[in-house]
Design a protein around this motif. Sequence first.
Motif, PDB file in Angstrom:
ATOM      1  N   VAL A 153      -9.180   3.644 -20.017  1.00  0.00           N
ATOM      2  CA  VAL A 153      -9.192   2.634 -18.957  1.00  0.00           C
ATOM      3  C   VAL A 153     -10.249   3.070 -17.953  1.00  0.00           C
ATOM      4  O   VAL A 153     -10.135   4.130 -17.332  1.00  0.00           O
ATOM      5  CB  VAL A 153      -7.831   2.472 -18.265  1.00  0.00           C
ATOM      6  N   SER A 154     -11.288   2.260 -17.801  1.00  0.00           N
ATOM      7  CA  SER A 154     -12.387   2.573 -16.899  1.00  0.00           C
ATOM      8  C   SER A 154     -12.224   1.825 -15.585  1.00  0.00           C
ATOM      9  O   SER A 154     -12.042   0.603 -15.568  1.00  0.00           O
ATOM     10  CB  SER A 154     -13.719   2.175 -17.561  1.00  0.00           C
ATOM     11  N   VAL A 155     -12.273   2.553 -14.495  1.00  0.00           N
ATOM     12  CA  VAL A 155     -12.173   2.028 -13.129  1.00  0.00           C
ATOM     13  C   VAL A 155     -10.856   1.286 -12.892  1.00  0.00           C
ATOM     14  O   VAL A 155     -10.821   0.131 -12.480  1.00  0.00           O
ATOM     15  CB  VAL A 155     -13.386   1.149 -12.738  1.00  0.00           C
ATOM     16  N   GLY A 156      -9.771   2.001 -13.199  1.00  0.00           N
ATOM     17  CA  GLY A 156      -8.467   1.560 -12.729  1.00  0.00           C
ATOM     18  C   GLY A 156      -8.188   2.244 -11.406  1.00  0.00           C
ATOM     19  O   GLY A 156      -9.105   2.698 -10.711  1.00  0.00           O
ATOM     20  N   THR A 157      -6.922   2.367 -11.044  1.00  0.00           N
ATOM     21  CA  THR A 157      -6.556   3.050  -9.800  1.00  0.00           C
ATOM     22  C   THR A 157      -7.054   4.487  -9.795  1.00  0.00           C
ATOM     23  O   THR A 157      -7.649   4.952  -8.814  1.00  0.00           O
ATOM     24  CB  THR A 157      -5.030   3.038  -9.617  1.00  0.00           C
ATOM     25  N   THR A 158      -6.835   5.197 -10.903  1.00  0.00           N
ATOM     26  CA  THR A 158      -7.262   6.590 -11.005  1.00  0.00           C
ATOM     27  C   THR A 158      -8.779   6.707 -10.972  1.00  0.00           C
ATOM     28  O   THR A 158      -9.321   7.731 -10.557  1.00  0.00           O
ATOM     29  CB  THR A 158      -6.694   7.235 -12.288  1.00  0.00           C
ATOM     30  N   GLY A 159      -9.469   5.660 -11.379  1.00  0.00           N
ATOM     31  CA  GLY A 159     -10.931   5.626 -11.335  1.00  0.00           C
ATOM     32  C   GLY A 159     -11.493   5.207 -10.001  1.00  0.00           C
ATOM     33  O   GLY A 159     -12.697   4.941  -9.887  1.00  0.00           O
TER      34      GLY A 159
ATOM     35  N   GLY B 228      -8.457  -5.528 -11.683  1.00  0.00           N
ATOM     36  CA  GLY B 228      -7.494  -6.062 -10.734  1.00  0.00           C
ATOM     37  C   GLY B 228      -8.038  -6.193  -9.326  1.00  0.00           C
ATOM     38  O   GLY B 228      -8.967  -5.501  -8.923  1.00  0.00           O
ATOM     39  N   SER B 229      -7.453  -7.101  -8.582  1.00  0.00           N
ATOM     40  CA  SER B 229      -7.790  -7.309  -7.173  1.00  0.00           C
ATOM     41  C   SER B 229      -6.650  -8.062  -6.508  1.00  0.00           C
ATOM     42  O   SER B 229      -5.858  -8.737  -7.175  1.00  0.00           O
ATOM     43  CB  SER B 229      -9.091  -8.111  -7.044  1.00  0.00           C
ATOM     44  N   ASN B 230      -6.572  -7.960  -5.169  1.00  0.00           N
ATOM     45  CA  ASN B 230      -5.597  -8.789  -4.455  1.00  0.00           C
ATOM     46  C   ASN B 230      -6.195 -10.136  -4.079  1.00  0.00           C
ATOM     47  O   ASN B 230      -5.561 -10.941  -3.399  1.00  0.00           O
ATOM     48  CB  ASN B 230      -5.052  -8.075  -3.217  1.00  0.00           C
ATOM     49  N   ASP B 231      -7.413 -10.380  -4.527  1.00  0.00           N
ATOM     50  CA  ASP B 231      -8.100 -11.662  -4.351  1.00  0.00           C
ATOM     51  C   ASP B 231      -8.310 -12.242  -5.749  1.00  0.00           C
ATOM     52  O   ASP B 231      -9.050 -11.696  -6.561  1.00  0.00           O
ATOM     53  CB  ASP B 231      -9.440 -11.423  -3.650  1.00  0.00           C
TER      54      ASP B 231
ATOM     55  N   LEU C 135      -7.301  -4.529 -17.682  1.00  0.00           N
ATOM     56  CA  LEU C 135      -6.059  -4.105 -17.023  1.00  0.00           C
ATOM     57  C   LEU C 135      -6.097  -4.631 -15.600  1.00  0.00           C
ATOM     58  O   LEU C 135      -7.004  -4.299 -14.838  1.00  0.00           O
ATOM     59  CB  LEU C 135      -5.947  -2.591 -17.030  1.00  0.00           C
ATOM     60  N   SER C 136      -5.118  -5.448 -15.241  1.00  0.00           N
ATOM     61  CA  SER C 136      -5.151  -6.147 -13.953  1.00  0.00           C
ATOM     62  C   SER C 136      -3.884  -5.844 -13.161  1.00  0.00           C
ATOM     63  O   SER C 136      -2.778  -6.227 -13.553  1.00  0.00           O
ATOM     64  CB  SER C 136      -5.280  -7.656 -14.191  1.00  0.00           C
ATOM     65  N   VAL C 137      -4.064  -5.158 -12.040  1.00  0.00           N
ATOM     66  CA  VAL C 137      -2.939  -4.727 -11.217  1.00  0.00           C
ATOM     67  C   VAL C 137      -2.404  -5.884 -10.381  1.00  0.00           C
ATOM     68  O   VAL C 137      -3.129  -6.828 -10.045  1.00  0.00           O
ATOM     69  CB  VAL C 137      -3.378  -3.552 -10.303  1.00  0.00           C
ATOM     70  N   THR C 138      -1.111  -5.797 -10.038  1.00  0.00           N
ATOM     71  CA  THR C 138      -0.531  -6.793  -9.146  1.00  0.00           C
ATOM     72  C   THR C 138      -1.235  -6.741  -7.790  1.00  0.00           C
ATOM     73  O   THR C 138      -1.603  -5.660  -7.318  1.00  0.00           O
ATOM     74  CB  THR C 138       0.973  -6.535  -8.931  1.00  0.00           C
ATOM     75  N   PRO C 139      -1.458  -7.891  -7.154  1.00  0.00           N
ATOM     76  CA  PRO C 139      -2.143  -7.918  -5.859  1.00  0.00           C
ATOM     77  C   PRO C 139      -1.429  -7.037  -4.828  1.00  0.00           C
ATOM     78  O   PRO C 139      -0.209  -7.095  -4.680  1.00  0.00           O
ATOM     79  CB  PRO C 139      -2.085  -9.394  -5.466  1.00  0.00           C
ATOM     80  N   TYR C 140      -2.221  -6.205  -4.179  1.00  0.00           N
ATOM     81  CA  TYR C 140      -1.705  -5.231  -3.217  1.00  0.00           C
ATOM     82  C   TYR C 140      -1.895  -5.740  -1.787  1.00  0.00           C
ATOM     83  O   TYR C 140      -2.734  -6.584  -1.509  1.00  0.00           O
ATOM     84  CB  TYR C 140      -2.430  -3.893  -3.394  1.00  0.00           C
TER      85      TYR C 140
ATOM     86  N   ASN D 130      -2.903  10.075  -5.882  1.00  0.00           N
ATOM     87  CA  ASN D 130      -3.779  10.005  -7.046  1.00  0.00           C
ATOM     88  C   ASN D 130      -5.093   9.293  -6.678  1.00  0.00           C
ATOM     89  O   ASN D 130      -5.054   8.282  -6.002  1.00  0.00           O
ATOM     90  CB  ASN D 130      -3.056   9.228  -8.155  1.00  0.00           C
ATOM     91  N   PRO D 131      -6.275   9.832  -7.064  1.00  0.00           N
ATOM     92  CA  PRO D 131      -6.529  10.906  -8.020  1.00  0.00           C
ATOM     93  C   PRO D 131      -6.952  12.235  -7.393  1.00  0.00           C
ATOM     94  O   PRO D 131      -7.736  12.970  -7.994  1.00  0.00           O
ATOM     95  CB  PRO D 131      -7.680  10.330  -8.835  1.00  0.00           C
ATOM     96  N   ILE D 132      -6.461  12.553  -6.206  1.00  0.00           N
ATOM     97  CA  ILE D 132      -6.899  13.772  -5.523  1.00  0.00           C
ATOM     98  C   ILE D 132      -6.647  15.009  -6.391  1.00  0.00           C
ATOM     99  O   ILE D 132      -7.558  15.801  -6.658  1.00  0.00           O
ATOM    100  CB  ILE D 132      -6.198  13.911  -4.153  1.00  0.00           C
TER     101      ILE D 132
END
Length: 292
Positions: A40-46, A78-81, A101-106, A248-250
């Motif tokens: 998964v490229s450029v998710g939350t961890t990315g 993913g985006s909140n927009d 991979l699309s995250v729920t809007p934050y 994450n991802p510290i």
Amino acid sequence: MFAGSIVALITPMDIKGSICCSSLRKLINYHISSGTSAIVSVGTTGESATLSHEEHGNVVMKTLELANGKISVIAGTGSNDTAEAISLTKRFEDSGVIGCLSVTPYYNRPTQEGLYRHFKAIANSTDLPQILYNVPSRTGCDMLPETIARLAKIKNIIGIKEASGNLSRISQINNLISSDFILMSGDDITALDFMRLGGTGVISVTANIAAKEMVQLCQLASQKKFTQAYKLNQRLMYLHKALFCESNPIAVKWAAKKIGLIKNDNLRLPMTELALSKQSIVEQALIKAGLQ
């Protein structure tokens, strides 16, 4: 492609904060040789939240280039927009990614109806397979099983990364969807139990630094060799927990530098380097996992 150990890949950066392509190449080769199912490229961890729209696209495309067809790539979109999520998704059409991979809007905390319309609009804008991503602890928004079931009826919404840590969600979702809908864990701590209860794998933070071990864990689970799987997972459990001793991802970037996978553990503000007081926690977890 949507089973086993999939890594939520970190985005390596140089001392100036630019993307470090040499470290990215090393990470990708590490996962190819370890047998990781996909990246998964450029998710939350990315660090999608602190990359510009252009950088986001560039990192995914560079990952595809360096992977060179040897490992599948899933784009974080993913985006909140909703309009931005659609724009990111369309950016990767015909690129070679196997899905998004699309995250729920934050932050803006939509209703369940808002979640349904958001993901429906994204899916209707593309033919790319879509994987939903539910992580309430990060987004302040929890997508309920009934909403997931509604979305599962849309042809190219093929599965979900469920990272609530609530194992009862598996049976709740399974009771409402068809058998071909993919259920993947997004929580390393509970991933083995998730797979035992019917999940197909994990989109993992731990896999960034313990790729072979996470591949083996998923293989043992798929073969229903749970005695061996739990023994391995116990060795990794300190690591699963230590990698979230700070946001994450510290910690995982610090660990990746510690074992020589990346040159620098730099992050973009407002994320900061791992606190000195936490470094011994992560180091001890690496030792217990047999990685040091």
